[in-house]
Structure formats: C-alpha cells, structure tokens
Design a protein around this motif. Structure first.
Motif, short mmCIF file in Angstrom:
data_model
loop_
_atom_site.label_atom_id
_atom_site.label_comp_id
_atom_site.label_asym_id
_atom_site.label_seq_id
_atom_site.Cartn_x
_atom_site.Cartn_y
_atom_site.Cartn_z
N LEU A 36 0.83 -1.20 0.00
CA LEU A 36 0.00 0.00 0.00
C LEU A 36 0.87 1.25 0.00
O LEU A 36 1.83 1.36 0.78
CB LEU A 36 -0.90 0.00 1.24
CG LEU A 36 -1.80 1.22 1.45
CD1 LEU A 36 -2.92 1.23 0.42
CD2 LEU A 36 -2.36 1.23 2.85
N ILE A 37 0.52 2.19 -0.87
CA ILE A 37 1.16 3.51 -0.85
C ILE A 37 0.42 4.39 0.14
O ILE A 37 -0.79 4.58 0.03
CB ILE A 37 1.14 4.18 -2.23
CG1 ILE A 37 1.92 3.35 -3.25
CG2 ILE A 37 1.72 5.58 -2.16
CD1 ILE A 37 1.92 3.96 -4.64
N SER A 38 1.13 4.90 1.11
CA SER A 38 0.54 5.87 2.03
C SER A 38 0.54 7.22 1.34
O SER A 38 1.59 7.85 1.16
CB SER A 38 1.34 5.93 3.33
OG SER A 38 0.91 7.01 4.12
N THR A 39 -0.64 7.65 0.92
CA THR A 39 -0.74 8.90 0.16
C THR A 39 -0.45 10.12 1.03
O THR A 39 -0.40 11.24 0.50
CB THR A 39 -2.14 9.04 -0.47
OG1 THR A 39 -3.14 8.81 0.54
CG2 THR A 39 -2.32 8.00 -1.57
N ALA A 150 -5.87 -7.09 3.10
CA ALA A 150 -4.93 -7.29 4.21
C ALA A 150 -3.74 -6.33 4.12
O ALA A 150 -3.09 -6.06 5.13
CB ALA A 150 -4.45 -8.73 4.23
N ALA A 151 -3.44 -5.81 2.92
CA ALA A 151 -2.33 -4.87 2.77
C ALA A 151 -2.58 -3.56 3.51
O ALA A 151 -1.67 -2.76 3.69
CB ALA A 151 -2.08 -4.60 1.29
N ASP A 347 0.53 -1.92 -11.35
CA ASP A 347 1.54 -2.98 -11.38
C ASP A 347 2.82 -2.45 -10.74
O ASP A 347 3.18 -1.28 -10.89
CB ASP A 347 1.81 -3.43 -12.81
CG ASP A 347 0.64 -4.20 -13.40
OD1 ASP A 347 -0.11 -4.82 -12.61
OD2 ASP A 347 0.46 -4.16 -14.63
N PHE A 348 3.53 -3.34 -10.07
CA PHE A 348 4.74 -2.93 -9.37
C PHE A 348 5.77 -2.34 -10.33
O PHE A 348 6.52 -1.43 -9.97
CB PHE A 348 5.32 -4.12 -8.61
CG PHE A 348 6.56 -3.80 -7.84
CD1 PHE A 348 6.54 -2.87 -6.83
CD2 PHE A 348 7.76 -4.44 -8.12
CE1 PHE A 348 7.69 -2.57 -6.11
CE2 PHE A 348 8.91 -4.16 -7.41
CZ PHE A 348 8.87 -3.22 -6.40
N VAL A 368 -3.68 3.74 -2.81
CA VAL A 368 -3.16 3.15 -4.04
C VAL A 368 -2.37 1.90 -3.66
O VAL A 368 -1.60 1.90 -2.69
CB VAL A 368 -2.24 4.13 -4.80
CG1 VAL A 368 -1.63 3.47 -6.03
CG2 VAL A 368 -3.02 5.37 -5.22
N LEU A 369 -2.58 0.83 -4.40
CA LEU A 369 -1.91 -0.45 -4.14
C LEU A 369 -0.97 -0.79 -5.29
O LEU A 369 -1.28 -0.54 -6.45
CB LEU A 369 -2.94 -1.57 -3.98
CG LEU A 369 -3.84 -1.54 -2.74
CD1 LEU A 369 -4.98 -2.52 -2.90
CD2 LEU A 369 -3.03 -1.85 -1.49
#
Length: 486
Positions: A36-39, A150-151, A347-348, A368-369
C-alpha cells in the motif's frame, strides 16, 4: 529482486535490482502480493526530496537540530561529509504490505511456508518483491480476507492506535478532522465502537465517502455545516473527542478542535499538522491533548521489533502486533470496509510512474496499491479462495460460478488442504465439520462396499432436493462479508 527507492538529494525515484534478503532467526521471508502507498506519509517524503536544500531544512527542523548537534560534536567537515553521503544514497519506500511466507526462520512457530501474512514497518514492509519481517511486525491473515485488503493492516493499526488514545465510549460523539486514508479508517473504527462521528474535510468527495462508510455528517471545516451537525448531535455541549488526521502547515485543525470540543474533551493528534495551540481556548476548556505514536506500544523499541520480546498482555493489552491482528479481524468480519478506499491498483513495474502521477496531482486517490507478479498473487488466491453454493446462486437467479467442484453449502475450499471431511452437501477437501451441519448417515445400496465403491457407479440424484439442502433452508454456514480476491 526489485525494490522502489528514492535519492533524497536529487529526488530521483527508481525501481532497482537489489539482493534478496536472507532469512534470519526470529523472522520470516515474505514474497509480496500487494503493498500500500501511504498517500500522506510517503508523498510527503517524495515531495520533500524534490525541494532545494533550504526547503528540506525548513520542512525538517528536527533534522536540522541533529545536524547542528553533530557540528558541535564532530566539526563542520565531518558533519558535511556525513550529511551529503546520507542525502546522496538511495532510501527505500513503503511500510504496509501483504504477502506469502516463503521461508521461516529459527524460533518461528506461528506461521509456515505458504501462509498469508500482513507486514508492517518502514524497514521490513517495503515496496519490494521480498522482505524479511521480524516476528512482532507481521500477523497471519484470517481465512477469507483478500490479500489486497490485508495490505491495509499497517495504516489500519495507525488509525486504531489513535482511536485507542481517544478512549471512546458507547454513545459518544467524535469529530474527525481530515478524511484522507487514516481519517476514513478512524471514522469506520469509531462507528464500529458505537460512536457517532462528524467529519471535516474541504474535499466534498471525501466527505461523501465518509458518510457512506458510517459518518453521521461531514462538511467543509470552513462552512457552518460541521458546527451545526456537532450542535445537533451533542445538544450544544461539543464533541467528546477530536481526532486530528490532517497534515500541512495550517493551524486551522487545532483551532477548530478547540472550538467544537466539549469541556474537558480529548484531542488526539494522529497526523502531522501544525500544533500552535491557542492557549486561552485550550486552557478554558481544560482540553486533554494526546499524541498517537504510530502502530502502538512496541514501536521504535528494538527489543520488541527486532528481538521479538513481547510485552506481557496483563500490562500492555494492545501492542503494535495485536493492533495489526485486531484490524485484520475487523476487516475479515466486515466491521471495517477498505474496498471503497482503493482508488487505484498499479503494477509494481509501474511504481515510478504511479508516484509521479500522485505527486503531480494527476492521480487523485485515497489509497493506491502495488500489485506484484501474478504468480505471487495466485499463491495467495489459492489459499483464500472459497466457492459459493450453486444452489444459492440459482436461488438468486444467477448461474453458478465456473470452476472446480464445490460444496453446495458454500464452504471455503482450500487448495492446500488434503484431508477430506464431509459437509451437509458432499465431501470436499478442507471442509471443516464445525462450520456446517454434519451430514446424515448414508445408507449403502445393495452391492456397495463400506468405502463407497460399488459394482456400478452411482449417479447423483436428479430429483428435487430434500428440505435439508433446498434453497429455502440453506446451510447454517454463510460466507458473510468475505470477498473473493481480484
């Protein structure tokens, strides 16, 4: 393996090939499925990296103080070399993910290879394909919880620790200032605890989202709507708690908190906003100002996080690992819904482009994941997939889902399970007898052996099912709010 890093001196973001970490004792090696991106926190770091040296110093006065202390101790030349070397190195990003255990270190007995875990920590839950995670910074994911949900475990723990600091009680009224990712989770946690919530955020989209997720009323803090809602819900007394989940340099959140809190109310700072407290307002109401430190007790304690020394539950009920497990349980039981918070899944390999779009404001998002290679995602899916009952699907007027044979009662089927058990509909590998009514004994037809074989194969009955398996009286087990991973 690949990892997202940033050069804090130049602001450059990159996805680099780095060595795979070793599996040390006291932890597990986890292959990421989603991170997870911490915005809030991460974008603040990304933005700061693009500033000039003077801008960096103004945004981080705490680091400037450390530099001045180093100058007094080590001198200017040594301090300069140290600071420039640190700025010109790559720093990893990320602190919240879900993945599959690939290797178990010595001393770990609560998970095994193939288990799905949620991981925390800005040094151990990075945006990387593989991470080594110590024992107290991961928690097993409950059955039925999708990996991408879960992320959210780490940011959920941050929100939960803030709520615990406010000590809410049933029937109270709380004000949440800032309805970003943390604020939205705080709203849901308070609602689940029986607290009526008023939200304040200048973004009308986020206000609407918070109201859908349980807030009684939301509005722009500059308007009269928030004050009117507080007055109506509290009979003019003011809210019992105020949760500051906002960021930035404005002092408006703390001023609004003083204006809308009741006498001797509690103000909890979860985010990172300006805290120039108006002395008279806080003194006259004798407001209790509290801080919430990250995921909970144990954070920043090396003996807890790295050495695995847990705190006795009789003295510290909620540590950061227990907070993580508690949040995952709430999401698995449907008390907290994180799906509406997912604004974008990237996508990563597109990590740099995603960060740039967030920084430029092109991508407006709450959460955002990053989705990692498909084989990892499928590994997590195989463990968590459950198959809905075909009879129930037919009863709802929809055709049954395609796929392998499934139980009629809707029991979860695990690809890793090997021991067949019998449910009320049929025998299926991994079905738990405690989750469903036990089946009635079947009578053997003439010529059929005890093992179930017979001279001629038995065909399944084609007549109308009995009341025990009919759609009008379905199996007592129901999947609840569990979601199938995407």
């Amino acid at each position: 393996m690949k990892q997202v890093v940033q050069n804090y001196k130049s602001g450059e973001l990159a996805v680099l090939d780095v060595p795979v970490p070793g599996c040390k004792p006291g932890g597990v090696l986890v292959r990421s499925a989603y991170s997870l991106i911490s915005t809030g926190t991460e974008l603040m770091k990304v933005s700061e990296a693009g500033m000039s040296m003077l801008g960096k110093a103004r945004s981080r006065p705490d680091q400037v103080a450390k530099v001045m202390q180093s100058v007094a101790t080590n001198g200017v030349p040594a301090t300069y070399r140290k600071v420039m070397g640190k700025l010109d190195s790559y720093t990893p990003l990320g602190y919240s993910l879900c993945g599959v255990v690939e290797q178990v270190g010595a001393g770990i007995d609560d998970v095994k290879v193939g288990d799905l875990v949620a991981c925390a920590g800005n040094e151990h839950a990075l945006h990387a394909e593989v991470n080594w995670v110590p024992k107290n910074l991961y928690a097993p994911v409950p059955e039925g919880l999708a990996p991408r949900h879960a992320a959210f475990g780490t940011v959920g723990s941050i929100a939960m620790q803030g709520v615990r600091q406010g000590e809410p009680q049933l029937g109270e009224v709380a004000l949440v200032i800032g309805l970003g990712l943390i604020g939205q989770l705080v709203v849901q946690l308070l609602t689940a605890a029986g607290v009526r919530v008023v939200g304040a955020d200048p973004d009308p989209t986020r206000c609407e989202l918070a109201e859908r997720l349980g807030a009684a009323a939301c509005g722009d803090p500059a308007s009269a709507a928030v004050e009117a809602a507080v007055a109506e819900l509290t009979d003019g007394h003011g809210v019992d708690q105020v949760f500051l989940a906002a960021g930035g340099g404005s002092n408006q959140p703390v001023e609004l908190a003083a204006r809308l809190a009741r006498d001797r109310g509690r103000v909890v700072d979860i985010g990172k906003c300006r805290l120039d407290l108006p002395w008279n307002a806080y003194y006259e109401k004798e407001l209790d100002v509290r801080f919430s430190r990250s995921y909970g007790p144990g954070r920043y304690d090396p003996s807890y996080e790295l050495e695995g020394r847990d705190y006795p539950i009789g003295y510290v009920r909620w540590t950061e690992r227990r907070n993580l497990a508690c949040f995952l349980d709430l999401v698995a039981r449907g008390r907290v819904d994180v799906e509406p918070l997912v604004s974008h899944i990237a996508d990563f390999d597109d990590a740099v482009e995603t960060y740039q779009r967030l920084k430029d404001g092109e991508l407006k998002a709450v959460a955002v994941l990053f989705r990692y290679p498909e084989q990892t995602e499928e590994a997590g899916r195989r463990r968590l997939r459950w198959w809905p009952c075909p009879r129930s699907a037919e009863a709802r007027g929809r055709p049954p889902r395609p796929g392998p044979p499934r139980t009629r009662c809707g029991l979860r089927s695990s690809a890793r399970a090997t021991t067949p058990r019998r449910c009320c509909c049929r025998t299926w590998p991994g079905a738990r007898a405690s989750s469903c009514r036990p089946s009635s004994p079947r009578r053997r037809s003439p010529g059929q052996t005890r093992s179930g074989s017979s001279a001629s194969p038995r065909r399944p009955p084609t007549s109308t099912p009995s009341s025990a398996t009919s759609p009008s009286t379905p199996c007592s087990w129901s999947p609840g709010t569990a979601r199938t991973p995407n």
